[in-house]
Design a protein around this motif. Structure first.
Motif, PDB file in Angstrom:
ATOM      1  N   ASP A 248      51.201 -77.703 -69.778  1.00 14.21           N
ATOM      2  CA  ASP A 248      52.653 -77.526 -69.817  1.00 14.21           C
ATOM      3  C   ASP A 248      53.138 -77.074 -68.446  1.00 14.21           C
ATOM      4  O   ASP A 248      52.581 -76.174 -67.832  1.00 14.21           O
ATOM      5  CB  ASP A 248      53.058 -76.524 -70.893  1.00 14.21           C
ATOM      6  CG  ASP A 248      52.188 -75.275 -70.891  1.00 14.21           C
ATOM      7  OD1 ASP A 248      50.955 -75.415 -70.829  1.00 14.21           O
ATOM      8  OD2 ASP A 248      52.731 -74.164 -70.952  1.00 14.21           O
ATOM      9  N   ASN A 328      53.225 -81.569 -70.215  1.00 12.06           N
ATOM     10  CA  ASN A 328      54.207 -81.308 -71.265  1.00 12.06           C
ATOM     11  C   ASN A 328      55.410 -80.661 -70.592  1.00 12.06           C
ATOM     12  O   ASN A 328      55.268 -79.627 -69.930  1.00 12.06           O
ATOM     13  CB  ASN A 328      53.655 -80.358 -72.324  1.00 12.06           C
ATOM     14  CG  ASN A 328      52.483 -80.942 -73.082  1.00 12.06           C
ATOM     15  OD1 ASN A 328      52.065 -82.071 -72.839  1.00 12.06           O
ATOM     16  ND2 ASN A 328      51.914 -80.168 -73.994  1.00 12.06           N
ATOM     17  N   GLU A 386      54.054 -84.523 -73.607  1.00 11.02           N
ATOM     18  CA  GLU A 386      55.045 -83.993 -74.549  1.00 11.02           C
ATOM     19  C   GLU A 386      56.402 -83.930 -73.864  1.00 11.02           C
ATOM     20  O   GLU A 386      56.510 -83.475 -72.725  1.00 11.02           O
ATOM     21  CB  GLU A 386      54.677 -82.590 -75.049  1.00 11.02           C
ATOM     22  CG  GLU A 386      53.550 -82.545 -76.059  1.00 11.02           C
ATOM     23  CD  GLU A 386      53.313 -81.153 -76.616  1.00 11.02           C
ATOM     24  OE1 GLU A 386      54.220 -80.289 -76.483  1.00 11.02           O
ATOM     25  OE2 GLU A 386      52.234 -80.911 -77.183  1.00 11.02           O
ATOM     26  N   TRP A 450      57.497 -85.278 -78.430  1.00 13.54           N
ATOM     27  CA  TRP A 450      57.163 -84.220 -79.385  1.00 13.54           C
ATOM     28  C   TRP A 450      58.397 -83.952 -80.240  1.00 13.54           C
ATOM     29  O   TRP A 450      59.394 -83.527 -79.730  1.00 13.54           O
ATOM     30  CB  TRP A 450      56.739 -82.936 -78.670  1.00 13.54           C
ATOM     31  CG  TRP A 450      56.289 -81.934 -79.691  1.00 13.54           C
ATOM     32  CD1 TRP A 450      57.043 -80.958 -80.271  1.00 13.54           C
ATOM     33  CD2 TRP A 450      54.997 -81.859 -80.287  1.00 13.54           C
ATOM     34  NE1 TRP A 450      56.317 -80.278 -81.199  1.00 13.54           N
ATOM     35  CE2 TRP A 450      55.049 -80.808 -81.237  1.00 13.54           C
ATOM     36  CE3 TRP A 450      53.807 -82.572 -80.140  1.00 13.54           C
ATOM     37  CZ2 TRP A 450      53.953 -80.457 -82.013  1.00 13.54           C
ATOM     38  CZ3 TRP A 450      52.721 -82.218 -80.915  1.00 13.54           C
ATOM     39  CH2 TRP A 450      52.800 -81.166 -81.838  1.00 13.54           C
TER      40      TRP A 450
END
Length: 510
Positions: A248, A328, A386, A450
């Motif tokens: 992330d 992400n 994501e 997502w």
């Protein structure tokens, strides 16, 4: 699903903004789209067919519950039994990738490879078979936060070197038995595992060691990923699947143009993103991490840095172990240089030394991030593993604590969830800037949304909704209902084109 977002941003608005692309807003023919789920958040069947207990099963069963309203993943979306329906729903969107995670304790109930649960392995073989039936590419996350509880009880977790061979053994079993997988994500969002699980301790396993064990966790995560990657390439050279870490990474901007705020933004980028990308792509920790943590460790009269030191061999083993750069991404952070904390305060926050504010809807942030990643780490294929937006921020803002065990009278109607126009604007804005990055030569190869359907958003229970399909969790039948955002994705898959010159409306989340 970007979990830390729930702690830092419960409501967001944005002014109208126009995006003027250099192209006609059409995605390249080879560009792929996907959607995703994860095991603990969707499967349910937590103790059926030989599955062992995971740290999330154990964590969410604690009394008092750490989760909003005492929610658990015991049933979740019942996807263990209804995976065919969920895969069919994804196929109806027209996406090309279906990403899901595998529950380690469903394959190896204790985490150890001395006993393989055939029912669990058969289930995931059937999931892959069903995905292929619709001509979608299976993408598998090997680890999405659900460590077998037995390993933790035996003192083996993401802060110990002993975990590495067990993670390799588990991964080998999956790779050998699922040869049709097209993408392997070894570990999802390591920053959340380490920061929230071992730093501030708000997610499983709930260990509080701010500024100490979260760095040890990062060290073990990187070595574990590299060990699995090396095993994969050595033992399965005939496989064509690509493998990487799914980290992330949010864009971080200085709050002002002052040199100190610009320096603070650069520093935080290295702590938030460089901690995991730099060893993988450039080798070793970023210099600012080593410098800051060592300085504060010595100032506190410690004999060595709280940041574990990589050996030359470990640097060699980790660097270059990727087939693409997986990120992400959810929002932009505005950062201001912070005040130096006293040396007796040991924490990640003191090491980073910034003050943050946040903006969920800042779509040009993804463009700046993609540009920075390419400049920092070189020209690589980038897969956005994501990208999404959750509903219900204002609802949670009315709640004084995340540990309520009974629901307040404030209710949101089903229709508001389904008519998620704001999320369409969100997707459109971010995707337009991704197109802009592609036009400028950045090698983005795909976006995985997502997520497929509303699910358990960890300790926030079923109250944050990222899904393209709405689920009424009060209804035992758990019906899946297509949202407006799902229709937007269907249309995008049909045309592969966005009109990025029209005004992007403000986002005002329910």
């Amino acid at each position: 699903m970007y979990f830390l977002l729930m702690f830092i941003m419960l409501f967001s608005t944005a002014s109208n903004k126009q995006i003027r692309l250099k192209n006609n807003g059409r995605f390249p023919d080879k560009f792929t789209f996907g959607t995703a789920t994860s095991a603990y958040q969707t499967e349910g069947a937590w103790n059926l067919d030989g599955k062992g207990e995971s740290i999330w099963d154990n964590f969410m069963h604690k009394v008092p519950s750490p989760a909003l309203y005492g929610d658990t993943g015991d049933i979740a979306c019942d996807s263990y039994r209804r995976y065919k329906e969920d895969i069919r729903n994804a196929a109806e969107l027209g996406v090309q990738i279906y990403k899901f995670s595998i529950a380690w304790s469903r394959i190896l109930p204790t985490g150890y490879a001395n006993f393989i649960n055939d029912k669990g392995l058969t289930h995931y073989k059937n999931v892959v078979k069903e995905i292929l039936k619709y001509n979608m590419t299976p993408a598998v996350t090997i680890y999405h936060w659900d460590l077998p509880q037995r390993l933790l009880e035996d003192g083996i977790d993401w802060t110990t070197n002993d975990l590495i061979p067990h993670f390799v053994n588990y991964s080998r079993i999956l790779i050998r038995n699922l040869p049709e997988v097209g993408y392997w994500i070894t570990i999802n969002e390591p920053k959340q595992i380490c920061r929230l699980g071992y730093g501030i301790g708000v997610i499983a396993p709930g260990i509080k060691s701010n500024g100490v064990l979260e760095y040890h966790c990062a060290y073990i995560v990187l070595k574990s990923h590299a060990a699995v990657y090396r095993m994969f390439k050595k033992e399965f050279p005939h496989y064509t699947a690509k493998m990487s870490l799914g980290s992330d990474c949010q864009w971080i901007r200085p709050l002002t143009s002052s040199p100190s705020d610009i320096e603070a933004a650069t520093r935080q980028l290295q702590f938030e993103c460089g901690m995991y990308f730099h060893p993988l792509f450039n080798g070793d920790w970023p210099e600012i991490l080593k410098q800051r943590i060592q300085e504060r460790s010595f100032a506190a009269n410690l004999s060595k840095s709280r940041l574990p030191e990589f050996t030359d061999e470990e640097i060699y083993d980790i660097k270059g172990n990727y087939d693409f750069l997986g990120i992400n991404h959810y929002y932009t952070i505005f950062t201001k240089n912070g005040i130096e904390s006293p040396p007796n305060i040991t924490s990640y926050e003191a090491d980073v030394r910034v003050t943050d504010s946040f903006d969920v809807y800042k779509p040009d942030g993804i463009y700046e991030l993609l540009k920075w990643l390419t400049e920092e780490y070189g020209y690589h294929e980038i897969l956005i593993t994501e990208l999404g937006l959750g509903q219900n921020f204002t609802y949670l803002n009315k709640i004084k604590t995340p540990h309520l065990q009974s629901k307040p009278p404030y209710v949101i109607t089903e229709n508001i969830y389904i008519n998620d126009i704001d999320r369409i604007y969100h997707f459109k804005g971010y995707m337009c800037y991704i197109l802009e990055a592609i036009t400028d030569g950045i090698n983005v190869i795909g976006i995985i949304i997502w997520n497929l359907m509303d699910d358990l958003e960890w300790i926030f229970g079923y109250n944050i909704r990222f899904g393209l399909y709405y689920i009424d969790f009060e209804d035992p039948k758990l019906p899946r209902i297509s949202k407006k955002s799902a229709e937007f994705i269907k249309d995008l898959m049909r045309t592969r084109t966005l009109n990025c010159t029209e005004t992007i409306q403000p986002v005002c989340l329910i």
